[in-house]
Design a protein around this motif. Sequence first.
Motif, PDB file in Angstrom:
ATOM      1  N   GLN A 140      68.529 -66.133   9.104  1.00 30.80           N
ATOM      2  CA  GLN A 140      67.720 -65.952   7.892  1.00 30.80           C
ATOM      3  C   GLN A 140      66.698 -67.084   7.721  1.00 30.80           C
ATOM      4  N   ARG A 141      67.027 -68.273   8.208  1.00 27.29           N
ATOM      5  CA  ARG A 141      66.104 -69.407   8.226  1.00 27.29           C
ATOM      6  C   ARG A 141      65.566 -69.769   6.838  1.00 27.29           C
ATOM      7  N   GLN A 142      66.426 -69.641   5.841  1.00 29.44           N
ATOM      8  CA  GLN A 142      66.048 -70.037   4.478  1.00 29.44           C
ATOM      9  C   GLN A 142      67.051 -71.094   4.016  1.00 29.44           C
ATOM     10  N   ILE A 143      66.543 -72.304   3.767  1.00 29.08           N
ATOM     11  CA  ILE A 143      67.405 -73.433   3.438  1.00 29.08           C
ATOM     12  C   ILE A 143      68.238 -73.160   2.191  1.00 29.08           C
ATOM     13  N   ASP A 144      67.604 -72.638   1.140  1.00 28.65           N
ATOM     14  CA  ASP A 144      68.341 -72.377  -0.098  1.00 28.65           C
ATOM     15  C   ASP A 144      69.397 -71.295   0.094  1.00 28.65           C
ATOM     16  N   PHE A 145      69.089 -70.296   0.925  1.00 26.55           N
ATOM     17  CA  PHE A 145      70.051 -69.224   1.228  1.00 26.55           C
ATOM     18  C   PHE A 145      71.257 -69.790   1.977  1.00 26.55           C
ATOM     19  N   LEU A 146      70.992 -70.620   2.991  1.00 23.71           N
ATOM     20  CA  LEU A 146      72.071 -71.222   3.776  1.00 23.71           C
ATOM     21  C   LEU A 146      72.906 -72.177   2.924  1.00 23.71           C
ATOM     22  N   PHE A 147      72.264 -72.880   2.014  1.00 27.25           N
ATOM     23  CA  PHE A 147      72.982 -73.812   1.139  1.00 27.25           C
ATOM     24  C   PHE A 147      73.934 -73.056   0.221  1.00 27.25           C
ATOM     25  N   LYS A 148      73.491 -71.934  -0.318  1.00 27.62           N
ATOM     26  CA  LYS A 148      74.346 -71.132  -1.202  1.00 27.62           C
ATOM     27  C   LYS A 148      75.551 -70.582  -0.446  1.00 27.62           C
ATOM     28  N   ILE A 149      75.310 -70.118   0.773  1.00 28.85           N
ATOM     29  CA  ILE A 149      76.410 -69.586   1.585  1.00 28.85           C
ATOM     30  C   ILE A 149      77.421 -70.694   1.904  1.00 28.85           C
ATOM     31  N   LEU A 150      76.900 -71.874   2.264  1.00 28.67           N
ATOM     32  CA  LEU A 150      77.773 -73.006   2.571  1.00 28.67           C
ATOM     33  C   LEU A 150      78.575 -73.424   1.349  1.00 28.67           C
ATOM     34  N   LEU A 151      77.921 -73.422   0.185  1.00 30.59           N
ATOM     35  CA  LEU A 151      78.563 -73.816  -1.066  1.00 30.59           C
ATOM     36  C   LEU A 151      79.701 -72.855  -1.429  1.00 30.59           C
TER      37      LEU A 151
END
Length: 429
Positions: free
Chosen positions: A35-46
């Motif tokens: 997806q290459r979206q930092i905010d998207f990856l951060f939410k998933i990680l969180l």
Amino acid sequence: MFASLLIASLTGIIYYSCAVTWFLFTFMVVLCSWQRQIDFLFKILLLTLPFMVYFIYNSHCLQQQVNQKNDKQHHVRGIIFPDDIQIDGANLKATAQLDNHEKVKLYWLFPDEKIKNMWIENNKVICFQAEAELRRIPGPTNFNQFDSQKFYLTKSITHQINIKSWYTEVAKPSTLLQKIRYQLHEWHSVGIHNAERLPSPLSAYAEALILGTTPQSLYEDNPGVQTLGLIHLFSVSGFHVTFLMTLLMQISRRIWFPKEYTILVLSIILIAYFIFAGEPDVLIRSIISGELILLKDLTNKKIKAQVIWSLSLLFSLAMVPQILLTLGVQLSFAQKLTFWQTNILMSLVSFPLIIQQQYTWHILQTFINFAAIPIFGTVIVPLVMIGFFGQYIPFLTYITNLIIRYFAYMVDLCATLPGNFVVGKILTH
């Protein structure tokens, strides 16, 4: 959706690490990273991290439970629900919940026929104190034998107790919620005993479809069910929850019952039905989805079906981390597919299960499922309900059992048709 699937794949590598589970987890990681979206990856990680910590801790506790040493003289206390009791000849088998919240398989040899009959008629929750032998549930002793140890591990049951001497009494609930829970299990036990009095095959059909228990006689007397891969039809699932919700909604509309009160009553009934059915893991997703749908109707908010599906998956994993290790639950998460997609998926998923256990595959399985599923939902299930709830009217019992017997005969007949190929055992090592 991405987060829920990633978390689901995470349970695979923690609780059942193998090439397949690692492939699924890696695939989901790559898919999320794509997806290459930092905010998207951060939410998933969180969202993923708390679940990962919880799964690792739960797995550690389960491993500690596994590592318990066998003890020939072990003092235990706990309760037995009446709908968890099985009588096999002179043996009592049950699933007991110990005071330390551990579940174990319980075995006891009846000393005489009088005591056996007392247990047969019992519909009460039993509290016990016992001196017993505690040991690990044994694995298979013969080549290709059913692996009980692996099966019960998915239910967090690692040990069994063989009773040497014990004291039992009717359990006394300490809270209102506990009293309600005990009462629902007792009603479930009464229902099972009533179903056992019905003629065959109506008896086995009623136990499986209404009460959520699968008697061994179902497969022994209906060999075509296994041969043609129709086992999934006899599991309480989303169909039962949807049927219950639709029926009660229609009744409330006919009597002009306010929508808000209907939703409130339904939300309570769904939880009560889950307990009444014996609290099976396969119903958890359906109950959570039903509650979320009711919440959506109450608030009049638009919630996408994918969101409800994802939330129900996450809540299910939070309640039972190993829930996806069983085939029935895996299939239950496919209910949002179309009729054709669901049927094909069930055929594909059940293929390795059937050949692993029977080493055969019937080429007509998919086609029989296409015909059996609508007949089952529109004819067989309503007939079973009529036969079960109208069992004190002999004519109703006779007619419904006759039709169901004819359906069972046709299934067994189809299973004898040419097309059952011997596949042989598939090597996994």
